[in-house]
Design an enzyme around this catalytic site. Structure first.
Site, PDB file in Angstrom:
ATOM      1  N   ALA A  20       0.865  -1.178   0.000  1.00 12.12           N
ATOM      2  CA  ALA A  20       0.000   0.000   0.000  1.00 12.12           C
ATOM      3  C   ALA A  20       0.906   1.234   0.000  1.00 12.12           C
ATOM      4  O   ALA A  20       2.102   1.149   0.296  1.00 12.12           O
ATOM      5  CB  ALA A  20      -0.926  -0.004   1.216  1.00 12.12           C
ATOM      6  N   GLY A  31       0.655  -4.846   0.985  1.00 11.95           N
ATOM      7  CA  GLY A  31      -0.617  -4.797   0.276  1.00 11.95           C
ATOM      8  C   GLY A  31      -0.576  -5.474  -1.075  1.00 11.95           C
ATOM      9  O   GLY A  31      -1.612  -5.924  -1.576  1.00 11.95           O
ATOM     10  N   GLU A  74      -1.211  -9.063  -0.269  1.00 10.98           N
ATOM     11  CA  GLU A  74      -2.619  -9.170   0.113  1.00 10.98           C
ATOM     12  C   GLU A  74      -3.516  -9.101  -1.119  1.00 10.98           C
ATOM     13  O   GLU A  74      -4.532  -9.810  -1.208  1.00 10.98           O
ATOM     14  CB  GLU A  74      -2.965  -8.066   1.111  1.00 10.98           C
ATOM     15  N   GLU A 125       5.399  -5.740   7.185  1.00  9.33           N
ATOM     16  CA  GLU A 125       4.890  -4.547   7.868  1.00  9.33           C
ATOM     17  C   GLU A 125       5.442  -4.360   9.278  1.00  9.33           C
ATOM     18  O   GLU A 125       5.687  -3.224   9.707  1.00  9.33           O
ATOM     19  CB  GLU A 125       3.351  -4.590   7.923  1.00  9.33           C
TER      20      GLU A 125
END
Length: 285
Positions: A78, A123, A126, A146
């Site tokens: 992300a 992300g 994911e 993360e």
């Protein structure tokens, strides 16, 4: 969307500026196109991906193949530059938005393929976990790092990863934050295949061709039933399976195939087939 003429392509570029979209083989090939930002997922790109998925479902295509722009990143997480400014309430909102996209991807009746070339982390992983199939180039690396930055996965990684690779593997990946080479990812079941980067498109195209040979209603029913196994107790999951199984009999496809095989001798049976209706109701698979 069928055909992708010049005008249609221009309209798509205007509507989805962070995505490069082409069509082939009844599939869309969608490239996350933010090379200056590691192809990372910011709020705008998340919104574009969700809207593009809905357009694709209405267009008649059977599959979407996702790629990243360039050779270094599939999706580099992300967008940290957007996220570092967030307060806790805003961070929760960002997490909910990206989770909503990935949940929507899982519910899609289309085949979604992540064609991973390069770094795929946070992300990005994911996102790949929300796809049905994942293929990686042999130089790719995947993980959820993360915790090394003082946060945790917020796009469903703590929930989907254990369901894919098992609890023990997921704990190690999430708590240690290490990136894994593609062949390790294959061994643990995180990806379905590892190929040279030059073969990524061919592998994805072969999967699309296989799905194109399957009735769309049956594919969608099978996908919904399989994904139901991840969240439902066994009894409820079996009920979902029975319901989707029954829905397939609202179509003539199965009955027609049985009749054809009986007629040309490929299917042998000791059961009398007095009427077409009986074959449709009782034919053996």
């Amino acid at each position: 969307m069928n055909g992708f003429n010049e005008r249609g392509g221009r309209e798509l570029r205007n509507r989805f500026p962070n995505l490069a979209i082409s069509q082939a083989q009844d599939a869309l090939w969608v490239t996350i196109n933010r090379p200056g930002d590691r192809n990372s997922l910011d709020s705008e790109t998340i919104a574009q991906l969700q809207a593009q998925l809905e357009v694709a479902e209405a267009s008649g295509v059977r599959a979407i193949v996702y790629q990243g722009s360039g050779e270094k990143y599939f999706i580099g997480g992300a967008d940290g530059v957007e996220m570092y400014r967030l307060c806790p309430d805003e961070a929760r909102g960002f997490s909910v938005r990206i989770q909503r996209l990935f949940n929507r991807m899982e519910r899609s009746p289309l085949l979604l393929i992540a064609a991973i070339d390069g770094l795929c982390f946070g992300g990005g992983l994911e996102f790949a976990l929300a796809c049905d199939l994942r293929v990686a180039s042999d130089g790719s690396r995947l993980g959820l790092p993360e915790v090394k930055l003082g946060i945790i996965p917020g796009g469903g990684g703590t929930q989907r990863l254990p369901r894919v690779v098992g609890f023990g593997r997921a704990v190690e990946m999430i708590l240690c934050g290490r990136l894994h080479p593609a062949h390790d990812a294959l061994e643990m079941g995180l990806v379905h295949a590892v190929v040279p980067a030059t073969q990524l498109v061919n592998w994805a195209a072969e999967m699309v061709a296989r799905v194109n040979a399957i009735p769309a209603f049956a594919f969608a029913a099978a996908k919904r039933a399989v994904y139901g196994s991840r969240s439902l107790p066994l009894e409820a999951g079996l009920g979902l399976e029975a319901d989707r199984f029954a829905e397939c009999f609202a179509e003539n496809y199965f009955a027609d195939r049985v009749r054809e095989q009986l007629a040309d001798g490929r299917l042998q049976s000791t059961r009398e087939t007095h009427t077409e209706r009986e074959v449709g109701e009782h034919g053996d698979v």
